[in-house]
Design an enzyme around this catalytic site. Structure first.
Site, PDB file in Angstrom:
ATOM      1  N   CYS A  93      -5.228  -1.840   1.116  1.00  0.00           N
ATOM      2  CA  CYS A  93      -4.369  -0.978   0.247  1.00  0.00           C
ATOM      3  C   CYS A  93      -5.283  -1.412  -1.227  1.00  0.00           C
ATOM      4  CB  CYS A  93      -3.157  -1.428   0.053  1.00  0.00           C
ATOM      5  SG  CYS A  93      -2.114  -0.222  -0.608  1.00  0.00           S
ATOM      6  N   HIS A 190      -0.078  -2.137   5.738  1.00  0.00           N
ATOM      7  CA  HIS A 190       0.615  -3.410   5.503  1.00  0.00           C
ATOM      8  C   HIS A 190       1.561  -3.541   6.895  1.00  0.00           C
ATOM      9  CE1 HIS A 190      -0.133  -3.136   1.261  1.00  0.00           C
ATOM     10  NE2 HIS A 190       0.205  -2.139   1.195  1.00  0.00           N
TER      11      HIS A 190
HETATM   12  N1  GLN Z   1      -1.483  -0.134  -6.557  1.00  0.00           N
HETATM   13  C1  GLN Z   1      -1.997   0.782  -5.443  1.00  0.00           C
HETATM   14  C2  GLN Z   1      -1.183   2.153  -5.325  1.00  0.00           C
HETATM   15  O1  GLN Z   1      -0.086   2.245  -5.747  1.00  0.00           O
HETATM   16  C3  GLN Z   1      -2.025  -0.101  -4.337  1.00  0.00           C
HETATM   17  C4  GLN Z   1      -0.813  -0.617  -3.674  1.00  0.00           C
HETATM   18  C5  GLN Z   1      -0.584  -1.403  -2.726  1.00  0.00           C
HETATM   19  O2  GLN Z   1      -1.520  -2.398  -2.687  1.00  0.00           O
HETATM   20  N2  GLN Z   1       0.409  -1.707  -1.949  1.00  0.00           N
HETATM   21  O3  GLN Z   1      -2.043   2.888  -4.826  1.00  0.00           O
END
Ligand code: GLN
Length: 218
Positions: A93, A190
């Site tokens: 992510c 995740h």
């Molecule tokens: N901040 C990033 C987004 O919202 C990644 C989010 C995350 O790593 N869960 O796309």
């Protein structure tokens, strides 16, 4: 010699249980009789990617990504060399996003990525991609969870890691999840991703092969 794992910015990049990915790898490798050392590489620390058998970079919120992205630039060359030589790395992510060219956030600011992979990520107001995901990946079937506002697009020929069955993955249009470049995997999953034990086992194989190769060269 122990298997060494570098967890990039463990204290800042660890959303939705991503540190579990490293714990699962450590557990599986120890079960096979290996000693495993996990090191947190955080702000301001020295880092030589070649010293490691596996590098993990987890997800993070925009705020943490902004801080991490600046420090991360110091490690561009060593990471680029590590990835291009086929060494194993997993980025999830927010970590995945920072391996590309840039991430344009909800606030309109652009966070520079490392530019190792020809992709970029942009916030679009149409949706936050949140919920369960299910896809067929290069390493088998995956069931996971995603939560991101950034939509990732490839800028040139790149191979995705999976094909979506349920959920969004990289963005709402392409029907694909993550990226698979040599032994680098980027993913929005995740859960953590590696609770999908088939995927964790593939990573263990890559890590052991890399570890043995390094031992032969030493
Ligand atoms: N901040 C990033 C987004 O919202 C990644 C989010 C995350 O790593 N869960 O796309």
């Amino acid at each position: 010699m122990a298997i060494r794992i570098a967890y990039l910015y463990e204290d800042l990049m660890n959303t939705y249980g991503d540190s579990g990915d490293v714990k699962i790898i450590k557990y599986l490798l120890e079960k096979q009789g290996y000693d495993v050392q996990v090191e947190n590489i955080s702000l301001g620390m020295d880092f030589n990617a070649e010293d490691y058998d596996f590098i993990f970079f987890g997800g993070g919120q925009d705020f943490e990504q902004t801080i991490v992205a600046k420090d991360l630039q110091r490690h561009k060359d060593t990471l680029e060399k590590y990835i291009n030589s086929g060494s194993p790395m997993l980025a999830i992510c927010g970590g995945y996003q920072l391996m590309g060219n840039y991430y344009k956030t909800i606030s309109g600011t652009t966070i520079d990525g490392l530019g190792i992979l020809p992709l970029h990520t942009v916030f679009k107001a149409d949706k936050r991609m949140i919920g369960d995901t299910h896809y067929q990946s290069d390493f088998g079937e995956v069931k996971a969870f995603e939560n991101h506002s950034g939509q990732t697009y490839f800028e040139s020929e790149l191979k995705p890691f999976g094909k979506m069955i349920e959920g969004y993955g990289n963005n709402p249009q392409d029907g694909v999840e993550g990226v698979h470049y040599k032994n680098f995997i980027g993913s929005y999953s995740h859960g953590p991703l590696l609770r999908n034990i088939n995927i964790a086992e593939e990573f263990c194989k890559l890590i052991i092969a890399h570890h043995k190769e390094k031992a032969e060269q030493a």
